[in-house]
Design an enzyme around this catalytic site. Structure first.
Site, PDB file in Angstrom:
ATOM      1  N   TYR A  92       0.818  -1.209   0.000  1.00 11.52           N
ATOM      2  CA  TYR A  92       0.000   0.000   0.000  1.00 11.52           C
ATOM      3  C   TYR A  92       0.848   1.254   0.000  1.00 11.52           C
ATOM      4  O   TYR A  92       2.058   1.197   0.212  1.00 11.52           O
ATOM      5  CB  TYR A  92      -0.949  -0.004   1.212  1.00 11.52           C
ATOM      6  N   ARG A 113      -8.027 -20.079  -2.115  1.00  9.18           N
ATOM      7  CA  ARG A 113      -6.966 -19.975  -1.109  1.00  9.18           C
ATOM      8  C   ARG A 113      -5.915 -21.076  -1.273  1.00  9.18           C
ATOM      9  O   ARG A 113      -6.212 -22.268  -1.166  1.00  9.18           O
ATOM     10  CB  ARG A 113      -7.573 -20.055   0.297  1.00  9.18           C
ATOM     11  N   LYS A 117       6.507  -1.882   1.876  1.00  5.67           N
ATOM     12  CA  LYS A 117       5.306  -1.317   2.491  1.00  5.67           C
ATOM     13  C   LYS A 117       4.138  -2.293   2.334  1.00  5.67           C
ATOM     14  O   LYS A 117       3.205  -2.077   1.551  1.00  5.67           O
ATOM     15  CB  LYS A 117       4.984   0.061   1.892  1.00  5.67           C
ATOM     16  N   GLU A 153      11.982   2.637  14.079  1.00  2.67           N
ATOM     17  CA  GLU A 153      11.039   3.665  13.623  1.00  2.67           C
ATOM     18  C   GLU A 153       9.756   3.531  14.423  1.00  2.67           C
ATOM     19  O   GLU A 153       9.643   2.674  15.301  1.00  2.67           O
ATOM     20  CB  GLU A 153      10.762   3.497  12.123  1.00  2.67           C
ATOM     21  N   LEU A 204      11.147   1.451   7.022  1.00  4.53           N
ATOM     22  CA  LEU A 204      10.541   1.919   5.786  1.00  4.53           C
ATOM     23  C   LEU A 204      11.245   3.220   5.398  1.00  4.53           C
ATOM     24  O   LEU A 204      11.449   4.090   6.243  1.00  4.53           O
ATOM     25  CB  LEU A 204       9.047   2.183   5.984  1.00  4.53           C
TER      26      LEU A 204
HETATM   27  N1  PDD Z   1       2.802   5.134   7.288  1.00  7.80           N
HETATM   28  N2  PDD Z   1       7.460   3.965   8.848  1.00  7.80           N
HETATM   29  C1  PDD Z   1       6.327   3.238   8.845  1.00  7.80           C
HETATM   30  C2  PDD Z   1       6.330   1.902   9.500  1.00  7.80           C
HETATM   31  C3  PDD Z   1       5.184   3.742   8.208  1.00  7.80           C
HETATM   32  O1  PDD Z   1       4.068   3.009   8.167  1.00  7.80           O
HETATM   33  C4  PDD Z   1       5.219   5.029   7.603  1.00  7.80           C
HETATM   34  C5  PDD Z   1       4.036   5.618   6.892  1.00  7.80           C
HETATM   35  C6  PDD Z   1       6.425   5.748   7.653  1.00  7.80           C
HETATM   36  C7  PDD Z   1       6.566   7.115   7.022  1.00  7.80           C
HETATM   37  O2  PDD Z   1       6.530   7.019   5.620  1.00  7.80           O
HETATM   38  P1  PDD Z   1       6.029   8.241   4.728  1.00  7.80           P
HETATM   39  O3  PDD Z   1       6.817   9.427   5.143  1.00  7.80           O
HETATM   40  O4  PDD Z   1       6.311   7.807   3.362  1.00  7.80           O
HETATM   41  O5  PDD Z   1       4.549   8.443   5.015  1.00  7.80           O
HETATM   42  C8  PDD Z   1       7.517   5.180   8.276  1.00  7.80           C
HETATM   43  C9  PDD Z   1       1.582   5.567   6.651  1.00  7.80           C
HETATM   44  C10 PDD Z   1       1.341   7.033   6.779  1.00  7.80           C
HETATM   45  C11 PDD Z   1       0.450   4.728   7.168  1.00  7.80           C
HETATM   46  O6  PDD Z   1       0.676   3.524   7.341  1.00  7.80           O
HETATM   47  O7  PDD Z   1      -0.653   5.241   7.385  1.00  7.80           O
END
Ligand code: PDD
Length: 288
Positions: free
Chosen positions: A33, A100, A147, A180, A205
């Protein structure tokens, strides 16, 4: 105005928008996503998000559901139909619908869902007071650089944070270093004024906001270093903040029971937040 969602070729009333029970995203979390910030009719860092989507898909040997250009057209049409100037665009691609069976299905098209949800612009109290975070163990799989929609450890972590009155949970690896947040990247500013974040690699990420902040810090002449740091170092830091596409630069003023510095958002965090808002204003309009 009804909310509209895009589901595999159709624009549907959001209340009734649904995927098949055998969508592999639903059964195996076999999907990826992106979340793109829609800010005053601009899609912030759209191409960087689509580049990251491309990488996530490639890492999982998944096909694009359509061309990149077609996806951009759909995104704009969805934003237009929903008529929100500011919000979040959610894009989810799964390996498709098939009986599945763990291994990849043959001759199945990947499935695409897109939604837009309205969002208030950055809440003033978050920037005035900062937020509290907690620290938990990083229990994710070894490829959080992809992601993927499989977010159970992130969900559990964010819930733990909420139960402790915190906005986010930062995750600590087996060696005690902060990787993170559950949905954000983690930053500190040292006593000497150096901006620090965890190095790129397979254990975080690569946030799009993170990349933008690195560029903006350079412009502002802020010294920057990519290196690991511990929760203790963060607790003793001059400033702490988190970043993501939905909340940009969010100052952190408490880690658990520890107050950071004087308990107020730090000057570099505020400067980066301000500069990031300017950057967003400079992005091209996605919809007129
Ligand atoms: N999440 N680290 C993780 C684990 C994340 O899920 C996200 C973003 C980030 C920051 O990435 P970016 O700057 O590209 O948004 C770092 C999104 C916002 C979410 O899952 O809703």
């Amino acid at each position: 105005m009804p909310r509209i969602a895009y589901v595999n070729g159709r624009y549907l009333d959001h209340r009734h928008a649904a995927v098949h029970v055998e969508d592999r995203g639903y059964q195996f979390a076999d999907g990826v996503y992106e979340v793109i910030n829609l800010y005053r009719n601009r899609l912030i860092d759209e191409d960087a998000h689509l580049d990251r989507l491309d990488r996530s898909l490639r890492e999982l040997q998944m096909d694009w559901p359509m061309s990149r250009q077609a996806m951009k057209v759909i995104m704009r049409e969805l934003v237009r139909q929903n008529r929100y100037a500011t919000g979040l665009v959610y894009i989810q691609v799964t390996r498709g619908v098939a009986p599945r069976d763990h291994k990849f299905p043959e001759d199945v098209r990947s499935a695409l869902v897109m939604t837009v949800r309205p969002m208030l612009e950055f809440p003033a109290e978050m920037i005035e007071d900062g937020v509290k975070i907690i620290v938990i163990d990083d229990m994710r799989w070894k490829r959080p650089d992809i992601k993927a929609i499989a977010l159970l450890p992130n969900v559990m972590g964010k819930q733990m944070a909420a139960e402790e009155g915190a906005f986010e949970a930062w995750m600590r690896d087996a060696d005690g270093f902060i990787t993170e947040g559950t949905s954000s990247n983690a930053w500190i500013v040292t006593a000497a004024g150096t901006l620090i974040t965890h190095p790129e690699g397979q254990d975080i990420l690569r946030g799009i906001t993170r990349q933008e902040i690195i560029a903006l810090a350079d412009e502002l002449g802020i010294p920057f270093e990519e290196r690991k740091f511990t929760a203790d170092e963060a607790s003793a830091a001059r400033e702490v903040f988190m970043s993501n596409s939905s909340h940009f630069v969010t100052p952190v003023t408490r880690i658990g029971d520890v107050t950071i510095a004087n308990g107020k958002p730090g000057s570099l965090s505020l400067a980066l937040h301000e500069r990031y808002l300017q950057f967003m204003e400079s992005e091209p309009f996605a919809v007129p």
